[in-house]
Design an enzyme around this catalytic site. Structure first.
Site: not given
Length: 360
Positions: A20, A168-170, A272
């Site tokens: 996210d 997916i992350d920024k 991460r």
């Protein structure tokens, strides 16, 4: 009933399990919906009570909102099994203020890897948020898709049954699949839910791995001391959700390693958090401790070299490189790959030169 348009879908996307986007730090809760139960209300579980009152929201999503502490009765958070009583005041409170969630078409370049009448696969650059949300209401991937598909009468960018299947992350780059019809999104969503998709990432992490490959199995939940990150808890325990990451070494580069990570699950910040948990944070991942010198000394030319490396790749060095799924319409198994972006390629070359020179 206040603060609620029955035609508007309440934004509960923060409850998705996929990798996210980072959330902004907020301290207040904002009311998005409220209703007072009738005087003659018979006892009824609150998730069943709300499913008919929140348009477009499933009972499972309401249960997740309750678990996250977002559903209140008379100003007290309750679980999904709470029995609604006459004149109870029920509200949904989120950590972001209400906003007009109409997705406006914006001319933003898209790197389209594949497209047909049913779906698209795009290569998202680092820095692009995928979905409008707190602090990022425009300039997102969905705004770009709305512009690109503006002449497709069947594609409504504001219809939650279409569009993004996962996220997916920024500041993570890489592949995403977008559904053009509700049937396709439902089919692809089930593949992600039942873990039949194939997803692999490339990550550049601090340190040399002790083994050539391995698996990290934990539960993940928000860190009780820092809600902006996720922390590991005992696997299949009572706290958090199960998360499994398989990794293998691709290349060793002095104090760094490039690895491949294959996802068995897709939790928020999974790679991460997992890499930090085994002592190998992703390079320049500020939130998880990778934006400082974790291997080697902190003096002289090496310190400057690492500082220049952070400039070369000014975000977490994580890339969603491979995506595989069964095409919902044809039944064909499809696999897509994309090259590492320039910032990660440059980082690798920089460390290859450094490693070569120090080994002479």
């Amino acid at each position: 009933m206040t603060g609620f348009d029955p035609k508007e879908e309440i934004d509960l996307t923060f409850l998705l399990d996929e990798e996210d986007e980072d959330e902004k730090e907020v301290t207040d809760l904002f009311e998005h919906f409220s209703v007072v139960a009738d005087r003659g209300q018979s006892p009824l579980r609150i998730d069943r009570f709300l499913v008919d009152r929140l348009s477009g929201i499933s009972r499972n999503r309401i249960q997740q909102a309750a678990e996250a502490g977002s559903i209140f009765v008379n100003d007290t958070p309750v679980k999904a099994n709470y029995k609604v009583k006459p004149l109870d005041r029920i509200s949904l409170r989120l950590e972001r203020p209400p906003y007009d969630n109409t997705i406006i078409p914006e001319e933003i370049p898209l790197d389209i890897v594949y497209e047909d009448e049913a779906l698209m696969v795009v290569n998202k650059p680092a820095g692009l948020v995928v979905h409008p949300g707190h602090g990022n209401y425009t300039g997102t991937l969905l705004n770009a898709l709305a512009y690109y598909l503006r002449d497709d009468k069947a594609y409504d960018p504001n219809d939650p049954r279409l569009g993004l299947v996962h996220r997916i992350d920024k500041d993570t780059s890489g592949l995403l699949v977008i559904a053009k019809t509700p049937e396709v999104k439902s089919h692809l969503g089930k593949q992600f839910f039942y873990k039949t998709t194939k997803r692999s990432y490339r990550a550049i992490v601090w340190g040399r791995m002790e083994e050539e490959s391995g698996t990290v199995r934990t539960n993940l939940a928000r860190d009780p001391h820092d809600r902006l990150i996720f922390a590991p808890f005992p696997y299949e325990g009572d706290i958090g959700k199960t998360a499994v990451t398989h990794w293998r070494v691709i290349e060793e580069l002095g104090y760094l390693s490039m690895i491949e990570c294959r996802l068995e699950t897709g939790r928020t910040h999974q790679i991460r958090a997992h890499m930090k948990s085994i002592g190998h944070p992703i390079f320049n991942d500020e939130r998880y401790g990778g934006s400082q010198i974790l291997r080697g000394n902190r003096f002289g030319s090496y310190k400057q070299f690492v500082a220049n490396s952070f400039i070369q790749c000014p975000r977490q060095a994580l890339h969603a490189q491979t995506l595989g799924f069964v095409h919902p319409m044809t039944g064909e198994e499809m696999t897509f790959s994309c090259d590492l972006p320039e910032d990660m390629q440059g980082l690798l070359e920089k460390w290859r030169v450094y490693t070569s020179s120090t080994n002479k």
